[in-house]
Design an enzyme around this catalytic site. Sequence first.
Site, PDB file in Angstrom:
ATOM      1  N   ILE A   1      10.372   2.518 -11.558  1.00 37.15           N
ATOM      2  CA  ILE A   1       9.877   3.860 -11.878  1.00 37.15           C
ATOM      3  C   ILE A   1      10.564   4.856 -10.929  1.00 37.15           C
ATOM      4  CG2 ILE A   1       7.837   5.334 -12.107  1.00 37.15           C
ATOM      5  CD1 ILE A   1       7.837   2.949 -14.050  1.00 37.15           C
TER       6      ILE A   1
ATOM      7  N   LEU B   1       0.271   3.608  -2.208  1.00 35.17           N
ATOM      8  CA  LEU B   1       0.603   3.355  -3.611  1.00 35.17           C
ATOM      9  C   LEU B   1       1.151   4.595  -4.317  1.00 35.17           C
ATOM     10  CD1 LEU B   1      -2.489   1.186  -4.626  1.00 35.17           C
ATOM     11  CD2 LEU B   1      -0.273   0.427  -3.724  1.00 35.17           C
ATOM     12  N   HIS B   2       2.093   4.338  -5.193  1.00 34.59           N
ATOM     13  CA  HIS B   2       2.678   5.392  -6.034  1.00 34.59           C
ATOM     14  C   HIS B   2       2.762   4.868  -7.462  1.00 34.59           C
ATOM     15  CE1 HIS B   2       6.240   2.935  -5.744  1.00 34.59           C
ATOM     16  NE2 HIS B   2       6.309   3.086  -4.430  1.00 34.59           N
TER      17      HIS B   2
ATOM     18  N   GLN C   1      14.403  -9.482  -4.020  1.00 36.48           N
ATOM     19  CA  GLN C   1      13.091 -10.081  -3.745  1.00 36.48           C
ATOM     20  C   GLN C   1      12.522 -10.761  -4.996  1.00 36.48           C
ATOM     21  OE1 GLN C   1       9.808  -8.011  -1.488  1.00 36.48           O
ATOM     22  NE2 GLN C   1       9.087  -7.570  -3.545  1.00 36.48           N
TER      23      GLN C   1
ATOM     24  N   SER D   1       7.475   3.858  -1.083  1.00 35.73           N
ATOM     25  CA  SER D   1       6.587   4.329  -0.015  1.00 35.73           C
ATOM     26  C   SER D   1       7.422   4.933   1.115  1.00 35.73           C
ATOM     27  CB  SER D   1       5.742   3.180   0.526  1.00 35.73           C
ATOM     28  OG  SER D   1       5.057   2.553  -0.539  1.00 35.73           O
ATOM     29  N   ARG D   2       8.621   4.396   1.315  1.00 32.97           N
ATOM     30  CA  ARG D   2       9.474   4.864   2.419  1.00 32.97           C
ATOM     31  C   ARG D   2      10.075   6.240   2.155  1.00 32.97           C
ATOM     32  NH1 ARG D   2      10.624  -1.000   3.198  1.00 32.97           N
ATOM     33  NH2 ARG D   2       9.924  -1.463   5.321  1.00 32.97           N
TER      34      ARG D   2
ATOM     35  N   HIS E   1       3.994   1.252  -8.091  1.00 30.50           N
ATOM     36  CA  HIS E   1       2.976   0.211  -7.913  1.00 30.50           C
ATOM     37  C   HIS E   1       1.997   0.216  -9.098  1.00 30.50           C
ATOM     38  CE1 HIS E   1       3.803   1.231  -3.494  1.00 30.50           C
ATOM     39  NE2 HIS E   1       4.126  -0.053  -3.561  1.00 30.50           N
TER      40      HIS E   1
ATOM     41  N   GLY F   1       0.798  -1.226   0.000  1.00 28.24           N
ATOM     42  CA  GLY F   1       0.000   0.000   0.000  1.00 28.24           C
ATOM     43  C   GLY F   1       0.826   1.269   0.000  1.00 28.24           C
TER      44      GLY F   1
ATOM     45  N   ASP G   1      12.887  -4.021  -6.159  1.00 27.25           N
ATOM     46  CA  ASP G   1      13.287  -4.996  -5.133  1.00 27.25           C
ATOM     47  C   ASP G   1      13.893  -6.197  -5.869  1.00 27.25           C
ATOM     48  OD1 ASP G   1      11.929  -3.897  -2.467  1.00 27.25           O
ATOM     49  OD2 ASP G   1      10.583  -3.534  -4.138  1.00 27.25           O
TER      50      ASP G   1
HETATM   51  P1  AMP Z   1       5.872  -2.615  -1.673  1.00 27.40           P
HETATM   52  O1  AMP Z   1       4.511  -2.011  -1.480  1.00 27.40           O
HETATM   53  O2  AMP Z   1       6.979  -1.686  -1.372  1.00 27.40           O
HETATM   54  O3  AMP Z   1       5.993  -3.966  -1.018  1.00 27.40           O
HETATM   55  O4  AMP Z   1       5.987  -2.889  -3.230  1.00 27.40           O
HETATM   56  C1  AMP Z   1       5.037  -3.658  -3.911  1.00 27.40           C
HETATM   57  C2  AMP Z   1       5.550  -3.962  -5.302  1.00 27.40           C
HETATM   58  O5  AMP Z   1       5.780  -2.740  -5.999  1.00 27.40           O
HETATM   59  C3  AMP Z   1       6.879  -4.718  -5.275  1.00 27.40           C
HETATM   60  O6  AMP Z   1       6.860  -5.699  -6.309  1.00 27.40           O
HETATM   61  C4  AMP Z   1       7.885  -3.625  -5.557  1.00 27.40           C
HETATM   62  O7  AMP Z   1       9.068  -4.097  -6.168  1.00 27.40           O
HETATM   63  C5  AMP Z   1       7.090  -2.750  -6.515  1.00 27.40           C
HETATM   64  N1  AMP Z   1       7.660  -1.398  -6.536  1.00 27.40           N
HETATM   65  C6  AMP Z   1       7.916  -0.594  -5.471  1.00 27.40           C
HETATM   66  N2  AMP Z   1       8.496   0.550  -5.874  1.00 27.40           N
HETATM   67  C7  AMP Z   1       8.619   0.468  -7.216  1.00 27.40           C
HETATM   68  C8  AMP Z   1       9.154   1.335  -8.224  1.00 27.40           C
HETATM   69  N3  AMP Z   1       9.685   2.514  -7.923  1.00 27.40           N
HETATM   70  N4  AMP Z   1       9.116   0.916  -9.518  1.00 27.40           N
HETATM   71  C9  AMP Z   1       8.583  -0.288  -9.837  1.00 27.40           C
HETATM   72  N5  AMP Z   1       8.063  -1.145  -8.935  1.00 27.40           N
HETATM   73  C10 AMP Z   1       8.079  -0.782  -7.653  1.00 27.40           C
END
Ligand code: AMP
Length: 288
Positions: free
Chosen positions: A176, A33-34, A153, A186-187, A37, A31, A150
């Site tokens: 992105i 979200l940006h 991951q 998100s951080r 996501h 969540g 990630d």
């Molecule tokens: P998170 O909410 O941080 O657990 O991320 C959820 C998913 O969004 C994961 O698969 C992340 O790798 C992906 N994600 C997070 N930030 C980005 C970004 N800047 N560009 C592309 N995917 C992202």
Amino acid sequence: MKLFSQVADLHECLDGLRAQKKSVGLVPTMGYLHEGHLSLVERSNEENDVTVTTIFVNPLQFAEGEDLASYPSDLQSDTELCEKIGSDVLFIPSLQDMYPEPILTSVQVDDFTKRMEGESRPTHFAGVATVVAKLFNITGPCNAYFGEKDWQQLQVITKMVRDLSFRVCVIGCPIIRHRDGLALSSRNAYLTTDERQSATVLSRSLQKASDLIRAGETSSVDIQKLIEREVASEPLVELDYVETVDGSSLIPVDEIVPGTRILIAAAVGKARLIDNIDAFTGITGFSS
Ligand code: AMP
């Protein structure tokens, strides 16, 4: 958009869709979200009949003293964004629904989780693999979209799917970034104005490294030293690690060759930030 909070309701919905031979795309998130996501949701929309976005801040992947309690959240904005981008289903389970009783089972992916994030956060990947395995079982056969942001991951989950024969196709999607290169996260919400400015050193140093590599540099040690020097020039940024590894196996390499990935992690104020690039491609993927 259909909104579910109970596993059983999501099952019923997806069983019905599968009976109509609809393909399902899954986008697991925590969540807040940006555009990063949302790029995954868009890709899933393009490639599937139905996209399921999930939001769950998974306590298993946070260690004691990490930011579980303060992890940013705005479910109203997230719901609006999912609706706008065209996610068909939004699944926001409660803690009780995901873990109705103490969990005694855990998925451990060896080797891939020993270094980098796994070294700095020893319990992190077991938490990630376990919750993702759970989400795969809840969703059933699907295409699952994960960000290259990630990178480790993504490799861990890809390996888990192969090892345990999940009926899931894992699809990695490009990082992105903001216009100044900082990867969306998100951080980033934790950063003060000065820290936000300093944090651009992560992508800047990766880009410099890639420029040098394209000019002929092949030594991992020299590239790591260059990045260490760059990061050291920003007093608000404390480097955790910089590693040059084979992009698929995550095994460290001495010589940079096509397929090498450079991964970096640093503390910036309250935020722990990660980034990575393909050694020969450099920084791409700026947000609008
Ligand atoms: P998170 O909410 O941080 O657990 O991320 C959820 C998913 O969004 C994961 O698969 C992340 O790798 C992906 N994600 C997070 N930030 C980005 C970004 N800047 N560009 C592309 N995917 C992202």
